[in-house]
Design an enzyme around this catalytic site. Structure first.
Site, PDB file in Angstrom:
ATOM      1  N   ASP A   4       0.810  -1.271  -0.056  1.00  0.00           N
ATOM      2  CA  ASP A   4      -0.286  -0.434  -0.116  1.00  0.00           C
ATOM      3  C   ASP A   4       1.088   1.015   0.398  1.00  0.00           C
ATOM      4  OD1 ASP A   4       1.429  -0.420   2.131  1.00  0.00           O
ATOM      5  OD2 ASP A   4      -1.128   0.337   2.923  1.00  0.00           O
ATOM      6  N   ILE A  38       4.265   2.282  -5.579  1.00  0.00           N
ATOM      7  CA  ILE A  38       3.770   2.568  -6.755  1.00  0.00           C
ATOM      8  C   ILE A  38       4.797   1.646  -7.620  1.00  0.00           C
ATOM      9  CG2 ILE A  38       2.856   4.409  -8.704  1.00  0.00           C
ATOM     10  CD1 ILE A  38       1.452   3.732  -5.991  1.00  0.00           C
ATOM     11  N   ASP A  85       5.907   4.281 -19.516  1.00  0.00           N
ATOM     12  CA  ASP A  85       7.785   4.239 -20.165  1.00  0.00           C
ATOM     13  C   ASP A  85       8.686   5.018 -19.146  1.00  0.00           C
ATOM     14  OD1 ASP A  85      10.082   4.349 -21.958  1.00  0.00           O
ATOM     15  OD2 ASP A  85       8.889   3.518 -23.383  1.00  0.00           O
ATOM     16  N   ALA A 145      14.529   0.142 -13.514  1.00  0.00           N
ATOM     17  CA  ALA A 145      13.934   0.023 -15.474  1.00  0.00           C
ATOM     18  C   ALA A 145      15.221   0.333 -16.094  1.00  0.00           C
ATOM     19  CB  ALA A 145      13.359   1.069 -15.590  1.00  0.00           C
ATOM     20  N   ALA A 146      15.676  -0.713 -16.862  1.00  0.00           N
ATOM     21  CA  ALA A 146      17.068  -0.769 -17.361  1.00  0.00           C
ATOM     22  C   ALA A 146      17.013  -1.723 -18.409  1.00  0.00           C
ATOM     23  CB  ALA A 146      18.136  -0.672 -16.614  1.00  0.00           C
ATOM     24  N   TYR A 168      26.612  -1.439 -22.028  1.00  0.00           N
ATOM     25  CA  TYR A 168      25.474  -1.733 -20.947  1.00  0.00           C
ATOM     26  C   TYR A 168      26.422  -0.420 -20.007  1.00  0.00           C
ATOM     27  CZ  TYR A 168      23.843  -3.528 -16.540  1.00  0.00           C
ATOM     28  OH  TYR A 168      22.822  -3.889 -15.856  1.00  0.00           O
ATOM     29  N   LYS A 180      25.493   3.288 -18.419  1.00  0.00           N
ATOM     30  CA  LYS A 180      25.318   2.636 -17.045  1.00  0.00           C
ATOM     31  C   LYS A 180      25.543   4.190 -16.170  1.00  0.00           C
ATOM     32  CE  LYS A 180      21.368   0.210 -15.508  1.00  0.00           C
ATOM     33  NZ  LYS A 180      20.695   0.029 -14.745  1.00  0.00           N
TER      34      LYS A 180
END
Length: 318
Positions: A22, A25, A44, A67-68, A131, A135
């Site tokens: 709760d 998100i 996105d 997200a990656a 990658y 990053k």
């Protein structure tokens, strides 16, 4: 409330297990395949309107950015940067607009590139892959964002290879190969392979988030003890009640991978065996996480215990 970007993935699922749903998100391209009760937004991070819609409809206090783009097969250079750098720029811009002061960013030890020496947070990053480079670019975006307001807080985690239940990448492939009976040690297999058990990593993240103040904080993460390729293989074999019966010279193992390279080229499929994967398995990746432990964080599971827990999950799936 906490916004978890990329929360439907492997690591995101483990955050759902420890953070009250709760208060969570989840913003992701895909709905979670695991059971959860957290609020989900399909969106996105590369799209400003998707991120701002979540922030405008919820009182978000903290963002955990998972997200990656991270796969090592079939992804172009620009795709890494579109998500890992440009997506981070979108998150920072939205956070500034809605007064969010805290962002936790999952980077990677790939920012150090391929090196035989042990990496610490003081080692100058020299990524040698899209990658790792993307990053590192994402890290720089966050550092700039933090410098714009002294009250902002950025926590950057650089984990080694992350493994655990619900992960079907490198460690899963290794377990499958040992289970098949066709796995073999390559040479002495004495190279250290730093790895990070997901439950420990998530615990470390939340521990640091509660302990650290404003500013930029960068931490490697890898579990102890640091194991060699041989020790990792033997730990998996023991948990599977299997035996690894063969050791091949490195040049022979690479030669055995050549037919798989050809099959990958012809079919376009990402197969679990290739010369690149064999070389990667035989390359040392030694990353120090002493800085994390100096904060007082104590992981629940040792490296061997983490491997055995993943093998137990693997067996349950079969």
């Amino acid at each position: 409330m906490i916004l978890l970007t990329g929360g439907s993935g492997f690591i995101g699922g483990h955050f759902h297990n420890v953070i009250s749903n709760d208060k969570l998100i989840n913003l992701d391209l895909h709905k979670p395949e695991f059971n959860h009760s957290a609020t989900f937004y399909q969106g996105d991070i590369r799209k400003q309107e998707d991120v701002e819609r979540v922030l405008s409809e919820n009182k978000i206090e903290k963002i955990i950015s998972l997200a990656a783009k991270h796969h090592d097969f079939g992804i172009g250079h620009d795709e890494y940067f579109d998500t890992n750098e440009a997506g981070t720029e979108v998150i920072c811009k939205a956070a500034s607009k809605y007064g969010i002061k805290e962002i936790i960013f999952y980077s990677t030890v790939a920012v150090y590139g391929t090196t035989e020496q042990m990496s610490t947070e003081q080692l100058e990053p020299q990524p040698d892959s899209p990658y790792g480079a993307s990053k590192l670019a994402g890290e720089k975006v966050l550092i700039k964002w933090a410098q714009e307001d002294a009250s902002r807080k950025v926590l950057i985690l650089r984990p080694a290879l992350v493994f655990g239940a619900n992960n079907r990448a490198n460690m899963y492939n290794l377990i499958s190969q040992v289970n098949s009976g066709f796995y073999f040690h390559i040479g002495k297999a004495a190279n250290i392979k730093s790895i990070a058990y997901v439950e420990n990593l998530v615990s470390a993240t939340l521990f640091l988030a509660n302990k650290l103040g404003a500013g930029v904080h960068i931490y490697n993460y890898a579990d102890e003890p640091q194991l060699t390729s041989r020790q990792i293989g033997e730990t998996i074999a023991e948990a599977l009640e299997k035996k690894i019966r063969f050791t091949l010279p490195r040049f022979v193992a690479i030669a055995c991978g050549l037919p798989f390279d050809l099959a990958i080229k012809i079919t376009g499929k990402n197969l679990p065996i290739s010369t690149a994967r064999i070389k990667k398995l035989n390359t040392q990746t030694l990353h120090s996480a002493n800085k994390v432990r100096q904060t007082g964080f104590l992981p629940v599971y040792s490296t061997q215990q983490g491997i055995m827990k993943m093998v137990s999950w693997y067996k349950s799936q079969r």
